[in-house]
Design an enzyme around this catalytic site. Sequence first.
Site, PDB file in Angstrom:
ATOM      1  CG  ASP A  36     -10.096   1.547   5.897  1.00 18.00           C
ATOM      2  OD1 ASP A  36      -9.754   2.020   6.992  1.00 18.00           O
ATOM      3  OD2 ASP A  36      -9.645   1.961   4.824  1.00 18.00           O
ATOM      4  CG  ASN A  56      -3.935   2.415  -5.433  1.00 11.13           C
ATOM      5  OD1 ASN A  56      -4.409   3.179  -4.591  1.00 11.13           O
ATOM      6  ND2 ASN A  56      -4.115   1.111  -5.390  1.00 11.13           N
ATOM      7  CG  HIS A  60      -6.382   3.175  -1.767  1.00 12.76           C
ATOM      8  ND1 HIS A  60      -5.432   2.171  -1.705  1.00 12.76           N
ATOM      9  CD2 HIS A  60      -6.186   3.895  -0.639  1.00 12.76           C
ATOM     10  CE1 HIS A  60      -4.719   2.293  -0.597  1.00 12.76           C
ATOM     11  NE2 HIS A  60      -5.160   3.342   0.065  1.00 12.76           N
ATOM     12  CD  GLU A 102      -6.633  -0.975  -3.340  1.00 12.74           C
ATOM     13  OE1 GLU A 102      -6.338   0.187  -3.664  1.00 12.74           O
ATOM     14  OE2 GLU A 102      -5.853  -1.731  -2.720  1.00 12.74           O
TER      15      GLU A 102
HETATM   16  C1  F6R Z   1      -6.898   4.152   6.005  1.00 15.16           C
HETATM   17  C2  F6R Z   1      -7.358   4.347   4.642  1.00 15.16           C
HETATM   18  C3  F6R Z   1      -6.430   4.454   3.499  1.00 15.16           C
HETATM   19  C4  F6R Z   1      -5.289   5.425   3.748  1.00 15.16           C
HETATM   20  C5  F6R Z   1      -4.356   5.482   2.546  1.00 15.16           C
HETATM   21  C6  F6R Z   1      -3.173   6.373   2.794  1.00 15.16           C
HETATM   22  O1  F6R Z   1      -7.983   4.109   6.911  1.00 15.16           O
HETATM   23  O2  F6R Z   1      -8.527   4.398   4.472  1.00 15.16           O
HETATM   24  O3  F6R Z   1      -7.145   4.851   2.362  1.00 15.16           O
HETATM   25  O4  F6R Z   1      -5.813   6.702   3.993  1.00 15.16           O
HETATM   26  O5  F6R Z   1      -3.919   4.195   2.255  1.00 15.16           O
HETATM   27  O6  F6R Z   1      -2.379   5.824   3.800  1.00 15.16           O
HETATM   28  P1  F6R Z   1      -1.144   6.619   4.386  1.00 15.16           P
HETATM   29  O7  F6R Z   1      -1.701   7.811   5.064  1.00 15.16           O
HETATM   30  O8  F6R Z   1      -0.495   5.673   5.356  1.00 15.16           O
HETATM   31  O9  F6R Z   1      -0.264   6.974   3.244  1.00 15.16           O
END
Ligand code: F6R
Length: 372
Positions: free
Chosen positions: A67, A135, A137, A142
Amino acid sequence: MRFAIVKSAAELGERAFYEIKCVLKAKPDAVIGFATGRTPLPLYEKMAADHAKNGTSYKRVTAINLDEYVGVEAKDKNSFARFMKDNLFSKIDIDPANTNIPNGMAEDLEAECVRYAKFVAEHPADIQILGIGANGHIAFNEPYTKYDTTTHIALLTAKTRSDNAEGFGSPAAVPSYALTMGIKEILSAKKILMLASGEGKAEAIYNMLQGRDDTSCPAAALRSHPDVTVVLDEAAAKYLAFDEWAKIARTAESAAPAAPVTAEKEPPAAPVAPAKEEEAAAPAEETAPVAEVAEVAEDGAPAEDKPEETVEETVEEAPVEETAPAEDEKVYLEAEIIEDDEAEEESAPIVIEEPTRGKKKKGRKNKTLSGV
Ligand code: F6R
């Protein structure tokens, strides 16, 4: 689904790297799906350190990221493109031409989604690294995103924007939109490596495994994937009751399981060679850490609550000599959920594995609490 619970960020990096290394050994031109965020940093540090020390090559690897924020330039310190360059790509020998990430600056974002989706479809990941949002995701899918989505423009939730505010200064400064690979594309990876650390992820991890069977926790989509390894620290695993499952496994191991569970010993079908010394001495990267296996009900209920259950125990002939693990020896607790399509009314059994500890271990016990 297989779970490995580790005690530190460094161990998370090492355990996750083991999975990457296995893929690379089998396929040096593998397609690796990368995630950004805090969680995979120990893995990327380990990959960089291993590349510097052992020369593991990524020259033939194709990298595909999940992403990117909309409206953030690749060179911006908050872009995921920059994150990957600074934290990994500049530290290994990957060809920048083989690195791929959606372009959040594209004039036509819809067209960019179509382009990226086509590229992803043509390059299925051999392994997809994932983090998880508080959450639930995965990538920027989401809650309530449909499972059949491909690359799309996602509206970020307030929770995600506040969790990702570091670097932007405030949640309001975090872009509202991102381009993200869809859940369908994530599930098309041959292997999935989900990483999670910290108490803030504990609820999401619980929901991924045992939450509602709907789209409220996008990570729950991984339940249908046949090859998922989840590497967690203890804080992220805190609602998973592995302690209880491990206790049940250990109780079953003692000579007399509590009634009404009945035990039957089966002679091994054929003599089994004791573990080779060199296998026991192999470095962590080369050795799958597995020794004892137990299956328990997915709900973690003690065997005593299920009178119809039986304990089947298979003990190999060689005696087990336990020794205390060396101080620097890594000990993982792992669990595997085995899907049982033929028994819809039964809950999927969960396998807990604990690694062989100590080089003097000459035999192996395999235990199964069945009937779940
Ligand atoms: C990032 C992504 C997100 C993160 C998630 C956790 O490329 O796809 O889904 O993996 O937001 O983020 P952290 O590791 O910073 O807690």
